[in-house]
Design an enzyme around this catalytic site. Structure first.
Site, PDB file in Angstrom:
ATOM      1  N   ARG A 150       0.846  -1.197   0.000  1.00 15.28           N
ATOM      2  CA  ARG A 150       0.000   0.000   0.000  1.00 15.28           C
ATOM      3  C   ARG A 150       0.877   1.241   0.000  1.00 15.28           C
ATOM      4  NH1 ARG A 150      -4.928   2.300   3.746  1.00 15.28           N
ATOM      5  NH2 ARG A 150      -4.973   4.304   2.709  1.00 15.28           N
ATOM      6  N   ASP A 187      -6.830  -1.684   2.311  1.00 13.60           N
ATOM      7  CA  ASP A 187      -7.098  -0.750   3.403  1.00 13.60           C
ATOM      8  C   ASP A 187      -7.753  -1.562   4.507  1.00 13.60           C
ATOM      9  OD1 ASP A 187      -7.353   1.819   4.683  1.00 13.60           O
ATOM     10  OD2 ASP A 187      -9.490   1.741   4.218  1.00 13.60           O
ATOM     11  N   ARG A 217      -6.228   2.278  -3.529  1.00 12.86           N
ATOM     12  CA  ARG A 217      -5.298   1.501  -2.723  1.00 12.86           C
ATOM     13  C   ARG A 217      -5.511   0.007  -2.928  1.00 12.86           C
ATOM     14  NH1 ARG A 217      -8.689   4.992  -0.168  1.00 12.86           N
ATOM     15  NH2 ARG A 217     -10.093   4.207   1.414  1.00 12.86           N
ATOM     16  N   ASP A 260      -9.302  -1.134   8.397  1.00  9.74           N
ATOM     17  CA  ASP A 260      -9.686  -0.257   9.502  1.00  9.74           C
ATOM     18  C   ASP A 260     -10.200  -1.094  10.662  1.00  9.74           C
ATOM     19  OD1 ASP A 260      -9.151   2.152   8.178  1.00  9.74           O
ATOM     20  OD2 ASP A 260     -11.154   2.222   7.288  1.00  9.74           O
TER      21      ASP A 260
END
Length: 174
Positions: free
Chosen positions: A95, A107, A104, A109
């Protein structure tokens, strides 16, 4: 014994359920998500992974559409340790942070960790935008409809039902 000052009350040997949102819009998006999920297993026991959802980019619309999913992990890692693992996985998968919220390869989270609330520099749990993001809530509701947002005191199902019409991005289950 439980009131012993030597007992660290932040240690949870049983583990908590953490929910992580994953997304990819570069390369083989599905393979990217599967590779990241496989690497998340070092954090604990993988409990569930949602289906993949093709989703419209929200904050930066001029980029390829995403594939998103949510993974549930039983872990004894702290939220900070989970974030560090997510960042290592992202970096290891190549990334590059060229543009905020831009395209990207991967990702990750940290969305929820049990009922914990964390507000530190670089880490906010629950994720501060999760209740506005259909691409997080739909896969979360699929695997954990009763997961509770500890600050808003609402379930994932309730939060999804309350996403305002103006914030309803296109989300298609594959």
């Amino acid at each position: 014994m439980l009131d012993s000052p030597a007992l660290d009350r932040h240690t949870n040997s049983v583990g908590e359920t953490a929910y992580l949102s994953l997304g990819s819009n570069l390369g083989d998006r599905g393979a990217n998500l599967r590779a990241a999920i496989a690497q998340l297993e070092v954090a604990g026991r993988l409990l569930a992974v949602s289906a993949m959802y093709e989703t419209q980019p929200v904050d930066v619309p001029d980029q390829p559409w995403f594939l998103n999913c949510v993974a549930a992990i039983e872990t004894d890692k702290t939220p900070k340790e989970l974030l560090q693992l997510a960042l290592r996985i992202e970096a290891g998968m190549g990334r590059l942070r060229m543009r905020a919220k831009g395209a990207r390869k991967i990702d990750i989270d940290v969305v929820l960790v049990g009922e914990q609330v964390v507000d530190e520099a670089g880490l906010k749990i629950p994720h501060p935008a999760m209740h506005h993001r259909r691409f997080v809530l739909e896969p979360l509701v699929e695997i954990a409809p009763e997961a509770r947002h500890p600050e808003l005191d609402k379930t994932a199902r309730e939060l999804l039902a309350e996403v305002p019409d103006g914030e309803r991005q296109i989300v298609r289950r594959l």
